[in-house]
Enzyme design. Sequence first.
Site, short mmCIF file in Angstrom:
data_model
loop_
_atom_site.label_atom_id
_atom_site.label_comp_id
_atom_site.label_asym_id
_atom_site.label_seq_id
_atom_site.Cartn_x
_atom_site.Cartn_y
_atom_site.Cartn_z
CG LEU A 37 -1.97 -1.07 1.37
CD1 LEU A 37 -2.71 -0.94 2.69
CD2 LEU A 37 -2.95 -1.02 0.20
CG ASP A 38 0.26 4.30 -2.84
OD1 ASP A 38 1.13 3.57 -3.34
OD2 ASP A 38 -0.71 4.75 -3.47
NE ARG A 39 4.06 9.35 2.50
CZ ARG A 39 4.44 10.19 1.54
NH1 ARG A 39 5.67 10.16 1.09
NH2 ARG A 39 3.57 11.04 1.04
#
Length: 348
Positions: free
Chosen positions: A135-137
């Site tokens: 998942l993105d940050r």
Amino acid sequence: MTRVPLLLLLLSPRAATPPRALPPLPTHRIAVAAAGAGVQNVAMSAAVTGEYPSPVSPPYPAVSKDVELRRAMTASARSGTYSSATVMFEDDWLAVVDKPAGVYCEALLSALPCSTAAAGGNPSTKPNLHLANRLDRDTSGLMVITKCNKVAGKLVKAFTEHKVKKTYLALCIGYLPAWEKIKICSGHGRSKHGAWRVYAMSDVGRTLPGGSSVRDMSTKFEVLGTNGKGQFREPSNVGGMDDIESITVQEKAADHTSNVDVKNSTILVRAYPQSGRTHQIRLHCQYLGFPIKGDVKYGGVIEWDGVDCDGHALHAESLSFVHPVTGSPVTFRAPLPLWANEVISTMG
């Protein structure tokens, strides 16, 4: 003894040694070489003629550089001290965890309870942990961590082949959609060292600067609420969303209106990604005219209602897949983040 001039020796038929024939190149090497030459020729041809495909979504805004740097530094500090992952499910082969926003994925590996327990004992008993998805940050929600190579291979393959069903929640700020459900299909790609952008479907397969190519991506969306009105509901059966309006991206998105009041509507959507491209949901929300709140890279607002956004409002809500060992179908739901609960509580 008669000496023969050197020149005569060189010209003599007996002195000339026929050249040795080189062994034939294996067929598979010829095929690989030809394929490589073909790709190189296509890329060189595009570079010479200037016929690279043009993206239909805008580049990163200038302000995003400083905002992203600040968020990255904050996330790096948080990830370094993150020590206890929230486990939604765990067995001998995998764990499903709820990642908080503002933490890098890798921090979850050392924060998994089984990892921290093993670290204090025999190192040989420590599980071989792998991230099955990422998942993105700033995206919160469900991630799967596997405990051995065999299971990791099976689950990564399932994600790659789109056999894992996923839903996301996003809070967007932008133009009110004229639809309740929709499917959007487009191209996806980036030039070397460039930004991820939306491309026309007709450009899928074409070469980009740097040698990569445009790939296809598609997402289904349903609107759950707008400007405080609506009703939160459980995820739909994706198969039951086949008979919905569909958009095939071929050109830049239209500038719907300059009316600020309409442009600044709040929209809660659920996304059903049909492919797994980088920043896919974020890019499609931007193209549809309602960037995700706080998603500065893709046109989202930096500040809303007088409060600075410390990240984007995107949440990996659910995962459904076949367990790689037991063969049983499993579904997991993550708790709603604070921003989602606040929005849902005001809907009526």
